[in-house]
Scaffold this active site. Sequence first.
Site, PDB file in Angstrom:
ATOM      1  N   ASN A 106       0.808  -1.228   0.000  1.00 16.00           N
ATOM      2  CA  ASN A 106       0.000   0.000   0.000  1.00 16.00           C
ATOM      3  C   ASN A 106       0.841   1.278   0.000  1.00 16.00           C
ATOM      4  O   ASN A 106       0.371   2.328  -0.464  1.00 16.00           O
ATOM      5  CB  ASN A 106      -0.914  -0.029   1.241  1.00 16.00           C
ATOM      6  CG  ASN A 106      -1.504   1.329   1.551  1.00 16.00           C
ATOM      7  OD1 ASN A 106      -2.459   1.778   0.922  1.00 16.00           O
ATOM      8  ND2 ASN A 106      -0.908   2.015   2.539  1.00 16.00           N
ATOM      9  N   TYR A 124       3.448   9.048 -11.419  1.00 20.43           N
ATOM     10  CA  TYR A 124       2.528   8.295 -10.555  1.00 20.43           C
ATOM     11  C   TYR A 124       1.690   7.309 -11.386  1.00 20.43           C
ATOM     12  O   TYR A 124       1.569   6.134 -11.040  1.00 20.43           O
ATOM     13  CB  TYR A 124       1.629   9.291  -9.816  1.00 20.43           C
ATOM     14  CG  TYR A 124       0.661   8.682  -8.844  1.00 20.43           C
ATOM     15  CD1 TYR A 124       1.080   8.273  -7.579  1.00 20.43           C
ATOM     16  CD2 TYR A 124      -0.688   8.532  -9.161  1.00 20.43           C
ATOM     17  CE1 TYR A 124       0.176   7.730  -6.666  1.00 20.43           C
ATOM     18  CE2 TYR A 124      -1.595   8.000  -8.258  1.00 20.43           C
ATOM     19  CZ  TYR A 124      -1.158   7.598  -7.007  1.00 20.43           C
ATOM     20  OH  TYR A 124      -2.059   7.063  -6.112  1.00 20.43           O
ATOM     21  N   ALA A 125       1.120   7.802 -12.485  1.00 20.75           N
ATOM     22  CA  ALA A 125       0.278   6.940 -13.329  1.00 20.75           C
ATOM     23  C   ALA A 125       1.097   5.796 -13.915  1.00 20.75           C
ATOM     24  O   ALA A 125       0.619   4.651 -13.981  1.00 20.75           O
ATOM     25  CB  ALA A 125      -0.369   7.767 -14.445  1.00 20.75           C
ATOM     26  N   ALA A 126       2.355   6.088 -14.307  1.00 17.80           N
ATOM     27  CA  ALA A 126       3.207   5.015 -14.850  1.00 17.80           C
ATOM     28  C   ALA A 126       3.484   3.975 -13.772  1.00 17.80           C
ATOM     29  O   ALA A 126       3.439   2.763 -14.030  1.00 17.80           O
ATOM     30  CB  ALA A 126       4.518   5.616 -15.376  1.00 17.80           C
ATOM     31  N   SER A 127       3.751   4.438 -12.549  1.00 22.75           N
ATOM     32  CA  SER A 127       4.036   3.480 -11.467  1.00 22.75           C
ATOM     33  C   SER A 127       2.805   2.627 -11.177  1.00 22.75           C
ATOM     34  O   SER A 127       2.909   1.418 -10.955  1.00 22.75           O
ATOM     35  CB  SER A 127       4.508   4.213 -10.201  1.00 22.75           C
ATOM     36  OG  SER A 127       3.443   4.900  -9.563  1.00 22.75           O
ATOM     37  N   LYS A 128       1.629   3.244 -11.193  1.00 23.78           N
ATOM     38  CA  LYS A 128       0.408   2.506 -10.850  1.00 23.78           C
ATOM     39  C   LYS A 128      -0.030   1.576 -11.986  1.00 23.78           C
ATOM     40  O   LYS A 128      -0.595   0.514 -11.741  1.00 23.78           O
ATOM     41  CB  LYS A 128      -0.708   3.494 -10.479  1.00 23.78           C
ATOM     42  CG  LYS A 128      -0.431   4.276  -9.195  1.00 23.78           C
ATOM     43  CD  LYS A 128      -0.253   3.349  -7.990  1.00 23.78           C
ATOM     44  CE  LYS A 128      -0.201   4.092  -6.673  1.00 23.78           C
ATOM     45  NZ  LYS A 128      -0.028   3.190  -5.521  1.00 23.78           N
ATOM     46  N   ILE A 137      -9.847   9.480  -2.363  1.00 24.37           N
ATOM     47  CA  ILE A 137     -10.118   9.022  -0.998  1.00 24.37           C
ATOM     48  C   ILE A 137      -9.610  10.083  -0.030  1.00 24.37           C
ATOM     49  O   ILE A 137      -8.552  10.691  -0.265  1.00 24.37           O
ATOM     50  CB  ILE A 137      -9.406   7.668  -0.737  1.00 24.37           C
ATOM     51  CG1 ILE A 137      -9.714   6.649  -1.852  1.00 24.37           C
ATOM     52  CG2 ILE A 137      -9.781   7.118   0.641  1.00 24.37           C
ATOM     53  CD1 ILE A 137     -11.168   6.276  -2.051  1.00 24.37           C
TER      54      ILE A 137
HETATM   55  P1  NAP Z   1      -1.127   8.667   2.644  1.00 25.84           P
HETATM   56  O1  NAP Z   1      -2.243   9.032   3.563  1.00 25.84           O
HETATM   57  O2  NAP Z   1      -0.220   9.722   2.123  1.00 25.84           O
HETATM   58  O3  NAP Z   1      -0.259   7.527   3.379  1.00 25.84           O
HETATM   59  C1  NAP Z   1       0.833   6.954   2.717  1.00 25.84           C
HETATM   60  C2  NAP Z   1       1.428   5.879   3.609  1.00 25.84           C
HETATM   61  O4  NAP Z   1       2.576   5.340   2.944  1.00 25.84           O
HETATM   62  C3  NAP Z   1       1.897   6.441   4.947  1.00 25.84           C
HETATM   63  O5  NAP Z   1       1.689   5.472   5.941  1.00 25.84           O
HETATM   64  C4  NAP Z   1       3.391   6.657   4.705  1.00 25.84           C
HETATM   65  O6  NAP Z   1       4.067   6.646   5.935  1.00 25.84           O
HETATM   66  C5  NAP Z   1       3.711   5.441   3.812  1.00 25.84           C
HETATM   67  N1  NAP Z   1       4.920   5.592   3.016  1.00 25.84           N
HETATM   68  C6  NAP Z   1       5.216   6.535   2.076  1.00 25.84           C
HETATM   69  N2  NAP Z   1       6.454   6.345   1.590  1.00 25.84           N
HETATM   70  C7  NAP Z   1       6.947   5.241   2.233  1.00 25.84           C
HETATM   71  C8  NAP Z   1       8.175   4.553   2.178  1.00 25.84           C
HETATM   72  N3  NAP Z   1       9.171   4.942   1.372  1.00 25.84           N
HETATM   73  N4  NAP Z   1       8.346   3.484   2.965  1.00 25.84           N
HETATM   74  C9  NAP Z   1       7.365   3.066   3.806  1.00 25.84           C
HETATM   75  N5  NAP Z   1       6.174   3.675   3.904  1.00 25.84           N
HETATM   76  C10 NAP Z   1       5.975   4.757   3.127  1.00 25.84           C
HETATM   77  O7  NAP Z   1      -1.657   7.908   1.344  1.00 25.84           O
HETATM   78  P2  NAP Z   1      -3.017   7.118   1.067  1.00 25.84           P
HETATM   79  O8  NAP Z   1      -3.924   8.060   0.399  1.00 25.84           O
HETATM   80  O9  NAP Z   1      -3.465   6.363   2.248  1.00 25.84           O
HETATM   81  O10 NAP Z   1      -2.494   6.139  -0.073  1.00 25.84           O
HETATM   82  C11 NAP Z   1      -2.264   4.759   0.155  1.00 25.84           C
HETATM   83  C12 NAP Z   1      -2.118   4.087  -1.192  1.00 25.84           C
HETATM   84  O11 NAP Z   1      -3.322   4.281  -1.938  1.00 25.84           O
HETATM   85  C13 NAP Z   1      -0.992   4.650  -2.043  1.00 25.84           C
HETATM   86  O12 NAP Z   1      -0.367   3.612  -2.745  1.00 25.84           O
HETATM   87  C14 NAP Z   1      -1.697   5.591  -2.986  1.00 25.84           C
HETATM   88  O13 NAP Z   1      -0.986   5.770  -4.174  1.00 25.84           O
HETATM   89  C15 NAP Z   1      -3.001   4.840  -3.191  1.00 25.84           C
HETATM   90  N6  NAP Z   1      -4.098   5.692  -3.649  1.00 25.84           N
HETATM   91  C16 NAP Z   1      -4.587   6.695  -2.869  1.00 25.84           C
HETATM   92  C17 NAP Z   1      -5.626   7.479  -3.351  1.00 25.84           C
HETATM   93  C18 NAP Z   1      -6.243   8.596  -2.555  1.00 25.84           C
HETATM   94  O14 NAP Z   1      -7.119   9.291  -3.078  1.00 25.84           O
HETATM   95  N7  NAP Z   1      -5.875   8.813  -1.312  1.00 25.84           N
HETATM   96  C19 NAP Z   1      -6.145   7.237  -4.632  1.00 25.84           C
HETATM   97  C20 NAP Z   1      -5.600   6.208  -5.391  1.00 25.84           C
HETATM   98  C21 NAP Z   1      -4.594   5.449  -4.887  1.00 25.84           C
HETATM   99  P3  NAP Z   1       5.432   7.473   6.204  1.00 25.84           P
HETATM  100  O15 NAP Z   1       5.269   8.789   5.530  1.00 25.84           O
HETATM  101  O16 NAP Z   1       5.582   7.553   7.677  1.00 25.84           O
HETATM  102  O17 NAP Z   1       6.491   6.618   5.608  1.00 25.84           O
END
Ligand code: NAP
Length: 249
Positions: free
Chosen positions: A92, A157-161, A190
């Site tokens: 995640n 980001y889109a390329a990674s996903k 979200i």
């Molecule tokens: P978030 O609230 O920003 O949380 C991101 C989490 O990832 C945090 O726990 C952060 O903790 C951790 N993280 C970031 N870099 C890291 C690293 N190098 N090593 C270990 N942990 C790391 O993001 P979120 O919205 O919950 O997103 C979670 C996932 O859903 C992501 O993959 C995101 O791309 C995907 N997503 C989110 C949305 C949205 O609208 N929110 C939409 C589509 C997809 P630390 O900063 O403490 O490391």
Amino acid sequence: MAELMDRVAIVTGGSRGIGRATSLALAREGATVIACARNAERLSTLPAEAADQRCIGKLVTRALDVRESDKVEKWVDEIASDFGRIDILVNNAGITRDGLVMNMTDEQFDDVVATNLRSVFQLTRAVAKHMVRARFGRIVNITSISGIMGNAGQANYAASKAGVIGLTKSVAKELSRRGVTCNAVAPGFIKTDMTNVLSEKVKEQVRPLIPLQRFGEPEEVAAAIAFLASPASGYITGQVLVVDGGLHM
Ligand code: NAP
């Protein structure tokens, strides 16, 4: 209830947002959850929150920066040795470093790909040997509708996903005969720190485009992840479950 009793789950990015909600959801179902993130302080409140929510599983926190490729395998092996097994991996952890493609730096691109895609490969490789040995595993990768639709300002980001989706399907094809499923969840907008940075103006522009007319809650994505980690999803592999209020259809 208690569908994940005796299961051991790793959730990356477990300190905030979707990963935090997922860690709690899996622990509520009885799993022992190892939640990781870079910031140990933010992780530290998670076990108490699990206790408050009367989670029947256990929540353990272990710091890991998923970009540190030389540490990932050892970190996973220590978990397997300490807890005896690894049944579930939720990849995640994710970041954004947005910018228009003409201005995007190599560093912006590489950082996003290392966090969002390379780590998914490395963690999958590391857990796969334990899962294959046990002839059981559930891998759930978090992608995004940006990986399906593309998004201006998010080429990295889109390329990674999109890469996560290709990886998910390939791993599903490789590991299904060994009892391991691999699926992806693609959230839309979200309510987390990731979208909190958007201006109110942008949020107001996006909201009417979502058929359900609202941003999703982290718990609504966690529920989809928990389903794909549960026995109920045993005949599902290589799929992308979109959780976006209908935005992409
Ligand atoms: P978030 O609230 O920003 O949380 C991101 C989490 O990832 C945090 O726990 C952060 O903790 C951790 N993280 C970031 N870099 C890291 C690293 N190098 N090593 C270990 N942990 C790391 O993001 P979120 O919205 O919950 O997103 C979670 C996932 O859903 C992501 O993959 C995101 O791309 C995907 N997503 C989110 C949305 C949205 O609208 N929110 C939409 C589509 C997809 P630390 O900063 O403490 O490391």
